[in-house]
Motif scaffolding. Structure first.
Motif, mmCIF file in Angstrom:
data_model
loop_
_atom_site.group_PDB
_atom_site.id
_atom_site.type_symbol
_atom_site.label_atom_id
_atom_site.label_comp_id
_atom_site.label_asym_id
_atom_site.label_seq_id
_atom_site.Cartn_x
_atom_site.Cartn_y
_atom_site.Cartn_z
ATOM 1 N N LEU A 250 10.263 6.935 8.179
ATOM 2 C CA LEU A 250 9.289 6.264 9.032
ATOM 3 C C LEU A 250 9.859 5.018 9.714
ATOM 4 O O LEU A 250 9.190 4.400 10.527
ATOM 5 C CB LEU A 250 8.036 5.900 8.222
ATOM 6 C CG LEU A 250 7.249 7.127 7.732
ATOM 7 C CD1 LEU A 250 6.250 6.738 6.653
ATOM 8 C CD2 LEU A 250 6.543 7.816 8.893
ATOM 9 N N ALA B 8 0.335 5.039 1.617
ATOM 10 C CA ALA B 8 -0.553 5.608 2.644
ATOM 11 C C ALA B 8 -0.222 7.077 2.912
ATOM 12 O O ALA B 8 0.257 7.429 3.990
ATOM 13 C CB ALA B 8 -0.434 4.782 3.928
ATOM 14 N N PRO B 9 -0.469 7.950 1.945
ATOM 15 C CA PRO B 9 -0.094 9.353 2.139
ATOM 16 C C PRO B 9 -1.019 10.088 3.114
ATOM 17 O O PRO B 9 -2.203 9.790 3.193
ATOM 18 C CB PRO B 9 -0.260 9.944 0.732
ATOM 19 C CG PRO B 9 -1.328 9.103 0.101
ATOM 20 C CD PRO B 9 -1.118 7.719 0.647
ATOM 21 N N SER B 10 -0.440 11.033 3.832
ATOM 22 C CA SER B 10 -1.246 11.956 4.635
ATOM 23 C C SER B 10 -1.607 13.125 3.728
ATOM 24 O O SER B 10 -0.720 13.682 3.072
ATOM 25 C CB SER B 10 -0.446 12.472 5.829
ATOM 26 O OG SER B 10 0.023 11.388 6.593
ATOM 27 N N TYR C 34 -1.153 8.327 14.584
ATOM 28 C CA TYR C 34 -0.689 7.564 13.424
ATOM 29 C C TYR C 34 -0.386 6.112 13.792
ATOM 30 O O TYR C 34 -0.772 5.184 13.086
ATOM 31 C CB TYR C 34 0.535 8.282 12.847
ATOM 32 C CG TYR C 34 1.450 7.443 12.005
ATOM 33 C CD1 TYR C 34 1.007 6.858 10.826
ATOM 34 C CD2 TYR C 34 2.782 7.233 12.396
ATOM 35 C CE1 TYR C 34 1.858 6.079 10.046
ATOM 36 C CE2 TYR C 34 3.636 6.471 11.626
ATOM 37 C CZ TYR C 34 3.174 5.881 10.458
ATOM 38 O OH TYR C 34 4.009 5.126 9.702
ATOM 39 N N GLU D 229 -4.409 8.899 4.716
ATOM 40 C CA GLU D 229 -4.274 8.900 6.179
ATOM 41 C C GLU D 229 -4.674 10.267 6.745
ATOM 42 O O GLU D 229 -3.830 11.096 7.083
ATOM 43 C CB GLU D 229 -2.848 8.507 6.568
ATOM 44 C CG GLU D 229 -2.532 7.096 6.083
ATOM 45 C CD GLU D 229 -1.627 6.307 6.998
ATOM 46 O OE1 GLU D 229 -0.638 6.872 7.494
ATOM 47 O OE2 GLU D 229 -1.916 5.109 7.211
ATOM 48 N N ARG E 56 7.811 2.066 2.409
ATOM 49 C CA ARG E 56 7.574 3.490 2.687
ATOM 50 C C ARG E 56 8.919 4.169 2.885
ATOM 51 O O ARG E 56 9.960 3.520 2.854
ATOM 52 C CB ARG E 56 6.681 3.627 3.930
ATOM 53 C CG ARG E 56 7.271 2.984 5.165
ATOM 54 C CD ARG E 56 6.288 3.016 6.343
ATOM 55 N NE ARG E 56 6.867 2.354 7.514
ATOM 56 C CZ ARG E 56 6.197 2.040 8.606
ATOM 57 N NH1 ARG E 56 4.911 2.331 8.698
ATOM 58 N NH2 ARG E 56 6.790 1.450 9.621
ATOM 59 N N VAL F 214 -2.367 3.222 11.779
ATOM 60 C CA VAL F 214 -1.636 2.518 10.722
ATOM 61 C C VAL F 214 -1.610 1.008 10.989
ATOM 62 O O VAL F 214 -1.766 0.196 10.077
ATOM 63 C CB VAL F 214 -0.221 3.132 10.561
ATOM 64 C CG1 VAL F 214 0.758 2.598 11.583
ATOM 65 C CG2 VAL F 214 0.327 2.905 9.180
ATOM 66 N N ARG G 196 0.834 -1.213 0.000
ATOM 67 C CA ARG G 196 0.000 0.000 0.000
ATOM 68 C C ARG G 196 0.857 1.247 0.000
ATOM 69 O O ARG G 196 2.032 1.245 0.389
ATOM 70 C CB ARG G 196 -0.979 -0.012 1.173
ATOM 71 C CG ARG G 196 -0.542 -0.076 2.640
ATOM 72 C CD ARG G 196 0.747 0.363 3.034
ATOM 73 N NE ARG G 196 0.934 0.531 4.460
ATOM 74 C CZ ARG G 196 1.700 1.484 4.992
ATOM 75 N NH1 ARG G 196 2.331 2.334 4.230
ATOM 76 N NH2 ARG G 196 1.869 1.576 6.289
HETATM 77 N N1 GLU Z 1 0.844 8.686 6.322
HETATM 78 C C1 GLU Z 1 2.258 8.578 6.546
HETATM 79 C C2 GLU Z 1 2.971 9.720 5.853
HETATM 80 O O1 GLU Z 1 2.475 10.251 4.871
HETATM 81 C C3 GLU Z 1 2.856 7.292 6.021
HETATM 82 C C4 GLU Z 1 2.356 6.104 6.718
HETATM 83 C C5 GLU Z 1 3.040 4.806 6.374
HETATM 84 O O2 GLU Z 1 3.415 4.593 5.217
HETATM 85 O O3 GLU Z 1 3.147 3.969 7.280
HETATM 86 O O4 GLU Z 1 4.053 10.079 6.293
#
Ligand code: GLU
Length: 304
Positions: free
Chosen positions: A212, A8-10, A190, A44, A208, A194, A6
């Protein structure tokens, strides 16, 4: 098991050079696993303070312009709050989550009193002040009893393996402390969202940005506390700004231009370079993506 990855952008802004790398890396990792594997997109937006209206849609449009189309309709965290509520209830019932009434000032004062290191990566290490009760204060946040839970685990520090960075470890109890799951003013942290979402969506392989990586030990601890499976992890290289710092929406990274197929192709090509992939001679985003799949397979060895 269907291999599932996946992005998962904020939705705090449009995609910039750094988030483009994460999108491309997660897409390639799924496609390199064969036709059964699924690539999902999750917006997200549970951390409502930093999210901007319309940005989720803008990101989806940028991905589409780059020919990166999710295999299922994108999900939005704000439509999944019930899942987070249930997870927090389960942790609380197992006495692995507790309310905390401390302000930042309370925490700083306690850290001084206890002679503890103040901050790690700019974050306060929680000194455990409300672990045994609220001391008459109103609750401001729910925290995960990381210290208590980590003590039940076989080895002291939490060990995990990153597909690119190799063996990692973190002593969450000492380096982070009991971290926040939900803030009193509403937003879900988060870390909890997540972990719940990745499990609920059957994510087997997380790819990712390396910024992170430091969160991973916390997330694995939470997965174990909730009896959820731990996915594999690959933290992709970061795009650095001229000052050597990671590019981010906060320090003004500019949105990638995906307004024309040529611009989208150039943005993908720049992201591919960061990932160690060769320049493309393709004339469309879709052809460029297809060309990088075998290269990704050689570099990062994803299992089908
Ligand atoms: N939403 C997070 C971000 O944009 C990333 C989350 C993830 O990939 O675990 O920094």
């Amino acid at each position: 098991m269907i291999r599932t990855g996946r992005f998962a952008p904020s939705p705090t802004g449009p995609l910039h050079a750094g988030s483009m790398v994460a999108a491309l890396a997660s897409w390639l990792d799924v496609r390199a696993r064969g036709p059964q594997a699924r690539w999902l997109v999750r917006i997200e937006d549970a951390d409502t303070e930093r999210c901007l209206p319309g940005m989720g849609e803008a990101i989806l449009a940028q991905l589409a312009a780059c020919a990166m189309l999710p295999d299922a309709p994108p999900v939005w965290q704000t439509q999944r709050i019930g899942l987070y509520v249930k997870a927090l209830e389960r942790l609380a019932a197992a006495q692995l989550a507790y309310p905390c009434g401390c302000s930042r000032k309370d925490i700083d004062e306690a850290l001084v009193r206890q002679g503890m290191a103040h901050r790690r990566h700019g974050e306060r290490v929680y000194p455990g002040t409300c672990r045994d009760g609220l001391h008459g204060k109103p609750a401001r946040a729910w925290r995960f009893a990381a210290t208590k839970f980590q003590a039940t685990q076989p080895s002291g520090a939490l060990r995990w393996r990153d597909r690119r960075l190799g063996d990692q470890q973190q002593d969450v109890a000492h380096e982070v402390g009991d971290f926040v799951l939900r803030r009193a003013d509403g937003p879900w942290a988060y870390q909890l969202a997540v972990v719940v979402d990745d499990a609920d969506q059957g994510v087997t392989d997380i790819v990712r940005g390396a910024d992170l990586a430091d969160n991973t030990a916390r997330q694995i601890l939470l997965q174990r506390a909730l009896a959820l499976p731990t996915p594999s992890y690959l933290h992709a290289p970061l795009v650095l700004g001229a000052d050597g710092d990671k590019l981010s929406k906060q320090n003004g990274a500019s949105p990638v231009d995906t307004a024309s197929p040529g611009a989208a192709l150039a943005a993908l090509d720049a992201a591919a370079r960061v990932l160690g992939l060769g320049p493309t001679a393709a004339s469309s985003p879709a052809d460029a993506l297809a060309g990088w799949v075998p290269e990704w397979r050689t570099l990062y060895n994803p299992r089908p």
